[in-house]
Design a protein around this motif. Structure first.
Motif, PDB file in Angstrom:
ATOM      1  N   UNK A  36       0.833  -1.207   0.000  1.00  0.00           N
ATOM      2  CA  UNK A  36       0.000   0.000   0.000  1.00  0.00           C
ATOM      3  C   UNK A  36       0.866   1.255   0.000  1.00  0.00           C
ATOM      4  N   UNK A  37       1.873   1.266   0.848  1.00  0.00           N
ATOM      5  CA  UNK A  37       2.747   2.437   0.916  1.00  0.00           C
ATOM      6  C   UNK A  37       3.478   2.645  -0.405  1.00  0.00           C
ATOM      7  N   UNK A  38       3.996   1.560  -0.989  1.00  0.00           N
ATOM      8  CA  UNK A  38       4.712   1.684  -2.263  1.00  0.00           C
ATOM      9  C   UNK A  38       3.802   2.235  -3.347  1.00  0.00           C
ATOM     10  N   UNK A  39       2.544   1.796  -3.364  1.00  0.00           N
ATOM     11  CA  UNK A  39       1.626   2.224  -4.419  1.00  0.00           C
ATOM     12  C   UNK A  39       1.407   3.727  -4.416  1.00  0.00           C
ATOM     13  N   UNK A  40       1.584   4.345  -3.270  1.00  0.00           N
ATOM     14  CA  UNK A  40       1.359   5.791  -3.148  1.00  0.00           C
ATOM     15  C   UNK A  40       2.532   6.615  -3.672  1.00  0.00           C
ATOM     16  N   UNK A 197      18.513   4.236  -0.869  1.00  0.00           N
ATOM     17  CA  UNK A 197      18.060   3.008  -1.532  1.00  0.00           C
ATOM     18  C   UNK A 197      18.957   1.811  -1.222  1.00  0.00           C
ATOM     19  N   UNK A 198      20.251   1.968  -1.384  1.00  0.00           N
ATOM     20  CA  UNK A 198      21.225   0.912  -1.130  1.00  0.00           C
ATOM     21  C   UNK A 198      20.918  -0.335  -1.956  1.00  0.00           C
ATOM     22  N   UNK A 199      21.422  -1.491  -1.531  1.00  0.00           N
ATOM     23  CA  UNK A 199      21.253  -2.753  -2.252  1.00  0.00           C
ATOM     24  C   UNK A 199      20.567  -3.767  -1.340  1.00  0.00           C
ATOM     25  N   UNK A 200      20.010  -4.862  -1.904  1.00  0.00           N
ATOM     26  CA  UNK A 200      19.409  -5.877  -1.026  1.00  0.00           C
ATOM     27  C   UNK A 200      20.418  -6.483  -0.064  1.00  0.00           C
ATOM     28  N   UNK A 201      21.681  -6.533  -0.466  1.00  0.00           N
ATOM     29  CA  UNK A 201      22.705  -6.993   0.471  1.00  0.00           C
ATOM     30  C   UNK A 201      22.766  -6.067   1.685  1.00  0.00           C
ATOM     31  N   UNK A 202      22.679  -4.762   1.441  1.00  0.00           N
ATOM     32  CA  UNK A 202      22.664  -3.799   2.540  1.00  0.00           C
ATOM     33  C   UNK A 202      21.405  -3.965   3.392  1.00  0.00           C
ATOM     34  N   UNK A 203      20.270  -4.211   2.726  1.00  0.00           N
ATOM     35  CA  UNK A 203      19.002  -4.332   3.468  1.00  0.00           C
ATOM     36  C   UNK A 203      19.055  -5.485   4.457  1.00  0.00           C
ATOM     37  N   UNK A 204      19.560  -6.652   4.030  1.00  0.00           N
ATOM     38  CA  UNK A 204      19.601  -7.780   4.958  1.00  0.00           C
ATOM     39  C   UNK A 204      20.669  -7.573   6.024  1.00  0.00           C
ATOM     40  N   UNK A 235       9.285   1.588  11.265  1.00  0.00           N
ATOM     41  CA  UNK A 235      10.367   2.148  10.452  1.00  0.00           C
ATOM     42  C   UNK A 235      10.803   1.176   9.372  1.00  0.00           C
ATOM     43  N   UNK A 236      10.873  -0.128   9.704  1.00  0.00           N
ATOM     44  CA  UNK A 236      11.261  -1.109   8.690  1.00  0.00           C
ATOM     45  C   UNK A 236      10.195  -1.233   7.603  1.00  0.00           C
ATOM     46  N   UNK A 237       8.924  -1.157   7.994  1.00  0.00           N
ATOM     47  CA  UNK A 237       7.855  -1.206   6.996  1.00  0.00           C
ATOM     48  C   UNK A 237       7.905   0.018   6.093  1.00  0.00           C
ATOM     49  N   UNK A 238       8.093   1.171   6.694  1.00  0.00           N
ATOM     50  CA  UNK A 238       8.155   2.412   5.903  1.00  0.00           C
ATOM     51  C   UNK A 238       9.357   2.373   4.956  1.00  0.00           C
ATOM     52  N   UNK A 239      10.503   1.991   5.484  1.00  0.00           N
ATOM     53  CA  UNK A 239      11.707   1.900   4.655  1.00  0.00           C
ATOM     54  C   UNK A 239      11.498   0.923   3.507  1.00  0.00           C
ATOM     55  N   UNK A 240      10.885  -0.210   3.797  1.00  0.00           N
ATOM     56  CA  UNK A 240      10.627  -1.222   2.775  1.00  0.00           C
ATOM     57  C   UNK A 240       9.696  -0.692   1.699  1.00  0.00           C
TER      58      UNK A 240
END
Length: 255
Positions: A36-40, A197-204, A235-240
């Protein structure tokens, strides 16, 4: 710091939870918040491209698809793609790599599939990506092997049997007593800066670091733990959600 395995009863219970290790990151509710957040935050061009692939299905609903199909025979190969296994004192690059892929390798594969206009299952690639970006931001989907990403940390949540992975997947979110749209509203109105934004490696790596810091020192969790860590969950949901929007905008040519 509490660890599972203090007695045989907890070990047996932990094994039962580990059978379904890493199931349902954020639960359906959390994935819907992310979608939902991404769609906005999609540009018009991206919104049209997404609609071409998903039809009338929203990002919020499509974000749960990967969990819904993972047990079907034709999609069982995706089960290892929902998580990475790391030691909490190492980075993804230092961790042993799973033989059948993991969250990070699956992310890169599905981005490539989505970019390829000739790929016949771009709708599935999009749905997988929606889910995997959310998974990457759940701390215990970058958890350690020794306790099954928190599944083996047996505890009670407001007096009910649970485990640490479940608490972070869904129990804290349920405690908000809000719809996923209401949670998205509260996150979207946050004055917090836009995450890099970083990378998925950074995210994990971010998730693994958080996981290392949120182990409880008691088996009995409730209001104190929820009040302390719900802001981290949000915060993790918002960042995601924002990173997902940025990814899709880039893939479909907005950025």
């Amino acid at each position: 710091m509490y660890r599972a395995g203090e007695n045989m009863k907890r070990i047996v219970a932990g094994v039962l939870f580990i059978i379904s290790v890493q199931a349902n990151a954020w639960g359906n509710f959390g994935h819907q918040v992310v979608g939902e957040l991404a769609s906005r935050h999609l540009c018009p061009k991206t919104s049209r491209a997404v609609a071409d692939l998903l039809g009338s299905e929203s990002l919020a609903d499509a974000a749960t698809w990967a969990d819904e199909v993972r047990s079907q025979p034709e999609f069982k190969y995706t089960k290892p793609w929902h998580f990475v296994t790391m030691n909490l004192d190492t980075t993804y690059d230092q961790a042993p790599k799973a033989p059948h892929g993991d969250l990070v390798t699956a992310y890169h594969e599905q981005v490539a599939n989505l970019r390829n206009r000739l790929y016949p299952k771009r709708d599935e690639a999009l749905k997988l990506l929606l889910h995997f970006v959310g998974d990457a931001h759940q701390p215990f989907h970058a958890g350690q092997h020794s306790d099954g990403g928190g599944n083996g940390v047996i505890l009670t949540w407001f007096g009910n049997p649970s485990n640490l992975h479940q608490v972070w997947d869904s129990r804290m979110l349920w405690g908000l007593h809000q719809s996923y749209i209401e949670v998205a509203d509260s996150i979207d109105s946050s004055a917090s800066p836009v995450p890099s934004q970083k990378t998925p490696e950074d995210w994990v790596n971010e998730s693994s670091k958080i996981a290392a810091e949120v182990y409880p020192d008691t088996q009995k969790l409730g209001s104190a733990y929820q009040n302390k860590f719900v802001p981290v969950v949000k915060d993790r949901l918002r960042t995601s959600g924002l990173r997902l929007a940025n990814l899709l905008n880039e893939v479909f040519g907005c950025n």
